[in-house]
Motif scaffolding. Structure first.
Motif, short mmCIF file in Angstrom:
data_model
loop_
_atom_site.label_atom_id
_atom_site.label_comp_id
_atom_site.label_asym_id
_atom_site.label_seq_id
_atom_site.Cartn_x
_atom_site.Cartn_y
_atom_site.Cartn_z
N ILE A 1 58.18 16.92 55.67
CA ILE A 1 57.31 15.89 55.11
C ILE A 1 57.27 14.71 56.08
O ILE A 1 58.12 13.82 56.03
CB ILE A 1 57.80 15.44 53.72
N PRO A 2 56.31 14.69 56.99
CA PRO A 2 56.27 13.63 58.00
C PRO A 2 55.69 12.31 57.50
O PRO A 2 56.01 11.25 58.04
CB PRO A 2 55.41 14.22 59.11
N VAL A 3 54.81 12.35 56.47
CA VAL A 3 54.16 11.13 56.02
C VAL A 3 53.93 11.13 54.51
O VAL A 3 53.78 12.19 53.89
CB VAL A 3 52.78 10.91 56.71
N ARG B 1 56.46 12.93 64.96
CA ARG B 1 56.28 11.53 65.36
C ARG B 1 55.81 10.74 64.13
O ARG B 1 54.63 10.39 64.01
CB ARG B 1 55.25 11.43 66.48
N ARG B 2 56.69 10.44 63.25
CA ARG B 2 56.35 9.96 61.91
C ARG B 2 55.61 8.62 61.92
O ARG B 2 54.55 8.47 61.32
CB ARG B 2 57.62 9.92 61.06
N ASP B 3 56.19 7.61 62.55
CA ASP B 3 55.55 6.29 62.57
C ASP B 3 54.21 6.33 63.29
O ASP B 3 53.26 5.65 62.89
CB ASP B 3 56.48 5.27 63.23
N ARG B 4 54.13 7.12 64.34
CA ARG B 4 52.87 7.22 65.07
C ARG B 4 51.80 7.85 64.20
O ARG B 4 50.63 7.44 64.22
CB ARG B 4 53.05 8.04 66.36
N PHE B 5 52.17 8.85 63.41
CA PHE B 5 51.20 9.50 62.52
C PHE B 5 50.61 8.48 61.54
O PHE B 5 49.41 8.47 61.28
CB PHE B 5 51.87 10.63 61.72
N ASP C 1 45.54 17.19 62.23
CA ASP C 1 45.96 16.48 63.44
C ASP C 1 47.48 16.52 63.62
O ASP C 1 47.99 16.66 64.74
CB ASP C 1 45.48 15.04 63.39
N ILE C 2 48.20 16.39 62.52
CA ILE C 2 49.67 16.47 62.59
C ILE C 2 50.11 17.84 63.08
O ILE C 2 51.02 17.96 63.92
CB ILE C 2 50.28 16.15 61.21
N CYS C 3 49.46 18.88 62.60
CA CYS C 3 49.82 20.24 63.01
C CYS C 3 49.45 20.51 64.47
O CYS C 3 50.19 21.20 65.18
CB CYS C 3 49.14 21.26 62.09
N LEU C 4 48.34 19.97 64.90
CA LEU C 4 47.96 20.15 66.31
C LEU C 4 48.92 19.40 67.23
O LEU C 4 49.25 19.86 68.33
CB LEU C 4 46.52 19.67 66.53
N PHE C 5 49.38 18.25 66.78
CA PHE C 5 50.39 17.53 67.54
C PHE C 5 51.67 18.36 67.61
O PHE C 5 52.30 18.47 68.68
CB PHE C 5 50.68 16.17 66.90
N TYR D 1 62.32 11.43 65.92
CA TYR D 1 61.70 12.38 66.86
C TYR D 1 62.71 12.64 67.96
O TYR D 1 63.12 11.72 68.67
CB TYR D 1 60.41 11.79 67.42
N ASP D 2 63.15 13.88 68.10
CA ASP D 2 64.20 14.22 69.08
C ASP D 2 63.94 15.62 69.64
O ASP D 2 64.45 16.61 69.10
CB ASP D 2 65.57 14.14 68.43
N PRO D 3 63.15 15.72 70.70
CA PRO D 3 62.82 17.04 71.26
C PRO D 3 64.03 17.79 71.79
O PRO D 3 64.03 19.02 71.81
CB PRO D 3 61.82 16.71 72.37
N ASP D 4 65.08 17.07 72.22
CA ASP D 4 66.27 17.76 72.70
C ASP D 4 66.99 18.48 71.57
O ASP D 4 67.41 19.64 71.72
CB ASP D 4 67.22 16.75 73.37
N LYS D 5 67.13 17.81 70.43
CA LYS D 5 67.74 18.48 69.27
C LYS D 5 66.85 19.62 68.78
O LYS D 5 67.35 20.68 68.36
CB LYS D 5 67.99 17.48 68.15
#
Length: 548
Positions: free
Chosen positions: A510-512, A336-340, A404-408, A374-378
């Protein structure tokens, strides 16, 4: 010669106010009165008695106050605490691996070239430098009168020794990939050196301005107590504990403002903030965005510098499950890049796209490359193809927010049938014990001065710091070829392809991208904005000062 660079006089701090337009003789009575302790009202009264209007007198006094506030003061001691240290701490530039090493080496050494805040190069130990038309040869004319801390002169022999330590198959340099296309380093004269390239490299001057290319004395091997040319002399160095540096009164440039530096780490984030609030330290790096409000009213501030630094998740491609491309894709689609950026970084960063080059790198950033959503289906589709059901991930808070990113990620993975055992490990010794060793873990990278440098040091097939041991021959070929490309459109095309290859194929998620967010005592002045490391690129040892 195509490009010639000489010593920069620096950036003017003038605000073009009426005070800045006065001559030195006209300024002197105003500044002298303020220095003697006269109040603002008293100085304004004197100016109005001489015919100035109220508005003009106020502007002149305000300008004088700004100039005095920006005038560095000599003296005092400063303690700086970063987030990581360990027994591998070193004063050997070619082996430096983190903030603590970069900070110490900046106090102790100099480079041939120094970088401005916009990452353009200027002369340092080189008085001037120039490249030929296609950047296949570089000439460096060295500064006269520079002395090592033992009093001996700095010469071309020192440059040859320093640079050749990065070359050859037996080199221990962690950045050997950045200068692998150097064919020869030769002495032209006592104070002149020429670097001849196998293939052209227009980025060479900026590369030589980075942390690992500090100049060391010819033949130096004692990096527990090495000679340096820098603004401070080493008084004490205990790896994993601290170092103490005292001002070099025989410095070749104007002496540093601060008399004594104590540099160490406080690995616990809460303890680091508390030390700053208590006044035990004056600088801390890696400030948790959650702790920013704690600095309100404490005499401390936030120093946030946008950059291409990034934090990420390493999936080792030489072992399971990271050697499975579908597993890597599943992990990347769960971010969830933007949310992070908004919630975890508090806005002090930008979304990442699983490659290291963001907008901070200017024209070399591929803004047309679609951001992975972010695409949980893919993610579920790729996970099923991989056959992976469980994995352990070692997590150290090597950059704020990564835990926090890893726990998410752990929670999202559970929804698609993947069990991630998040194993929290201490920061102490992390880079030696965990990084590049366990199947899945965290990492953090500082920004480099060019896109080619960043990709070369972290993703080149032969780079020792290639996090996940991922190798791609096409990427390696593009990386080398792009160094001699001067056509903007062709260069852009090559860098877009490199970023696409890394994003789609490497073992890095690399999410952020993170700003450099530091805590700074309001007494500390003179920090820069070079976006390559904490505290304005670790330039503070020479230029910071204390306003007591």
């Amino acid at each position: 010669m195509a490009d010639k660079f000489q010593e920069s006089s620096g950036t003017s701090l003038s605000e073009n106010s009426p005070f800045e337009q006065l001559t030195g003789a006209e300024r002197e009575p105003i500044t002298s009165a303020l220095k003697r302790g006269a109040s603002r009202r008293q100085v304004m009264s004197l100016l109005m008695a001489s015919g100035a209007t109220v508005a003009m007198a106020g502007s002149l006094v305000g300008g004088a106050e700004r100039v005095l506030a920006m005038t560095p003061k000599k003296g005092g001691s400063l303690r700086a605490a970063v987030s990581l240290h360990g027994p591998k701490d070193t004063l050997d530039p070619i082996s430096s691996e983190g903030s603590i090493d970069y900070m110490r080496s900046r106090a102790h050494y100099n480079n041939l070239v120094q970088l401005n805040d916009d990452m353009s190069p200027r002369a340092e130990l080189a008085e001037e430098f120039e490249a030929n038309k296609d950047a296949s040869e570089w000439t460096f004319v060295l500064r006269k009168g520079v002395k090592w801390h033992d009093g001996s002169p700095f010469t071309a022999d020192d440059v040859l020794y320093s640079l050749k330590r990065h070359l050859g198959k037996d080199t221990k340099s962690v950045v050997k990939a950045l200068v692998s296309n150097v064919k020869e380093v030769k002495k032209v004269g006592p104070l002149e050196v020429k670097i001849i390239m196998e293939t052209p490299n227009a980025d060479l001057s900026r590369i030589l301005g980075t942390f690992h290319f500090r100049m060391v004395k010819d033949g130096e091997s004692n990096f527990q107590n090495p000679q340096g040319t820098g603004p401070y002399r080493l008084q004490e160095f205990k790896p994993g504990v601290r170092s103490v540096h005292v001002r070099n009164e025989d410095y070749w440039r104007e002496t540093a403002n601060i008399e004594k530096l104590e540099l160490f780490a406080i690995t616990d984030a809460v303890a680091r903030v508390n030390a700053l609030k208590a006044g035990d330290v004056q600088l801390i790096n890696n400030l948790d965005p959650k702790a920013i409000k704690q600095l309100d009213g404490t005499g401390n501030s936030v120093w946030s510098v946008p950059s291409g630094a990034y934090t990420g998740i390493v999936m080792m491609t030489d072992k399971a499950p990271g050697n499975n491309p579908d597993f890597r894709e599943a992990i990347k689609y769960l971010q969830r890049r933007d949310r992070f950026v908004k919630t975890i970084l508090g806005g002090h960063g930008t979304a990442g796209n699983d490659h290291p080059i963001n907008a901070a790198y200017g024209a070399d950033h591929c803004e047309t490359l679609p951001m992975r959503p972010y695409d949980p289906d893919k993610a579920k589709f790729h996970l099923k193809k991989s056959g992976v059901t469980s994995v352990t991930m070692e997590v150290a808070e090597v950059a704020h927010g990564i835990t926090d990113i890893c726990l998410f990620l752990q929670r999202e993975a559970a929804k698609i049938g993947l069990n991630i055992n998040v194993k929290k490990v201490p920061n102490d010794g992390y880079w030696g014990a965990i990084w590049q060793k366990t199947p899945m873990h965290t990492t953090a990278w500082n920004m480099r001065p060019t896109a080619n440098t960043m990709i070369g040091i972290a993703f080149a097939p032969d780079a020792p710091w290639n996090d996940s041991y991922w190798k791609d021959e096409r990427l390696g070929k593009l990386l080398v070829e792009s160094r001699s490309v001067t056509d903007p459109a062709k260069r852009k095309e090559m860098y877009c392809e490199m970023q696409s290859i890394i994003s789609n194929n490497s073992g890095m998620c690399i999410p952020v991208h993170t700003n450099y967010v530091d805590g700074v005592s309001d007494k500390v002045k003179g920090l820069g904005k070079l976006p390559l490391e904490a505290f304005g690129g670790m330039e503070f040892p020479e230029f910071a000062w204390l306003d007591s």
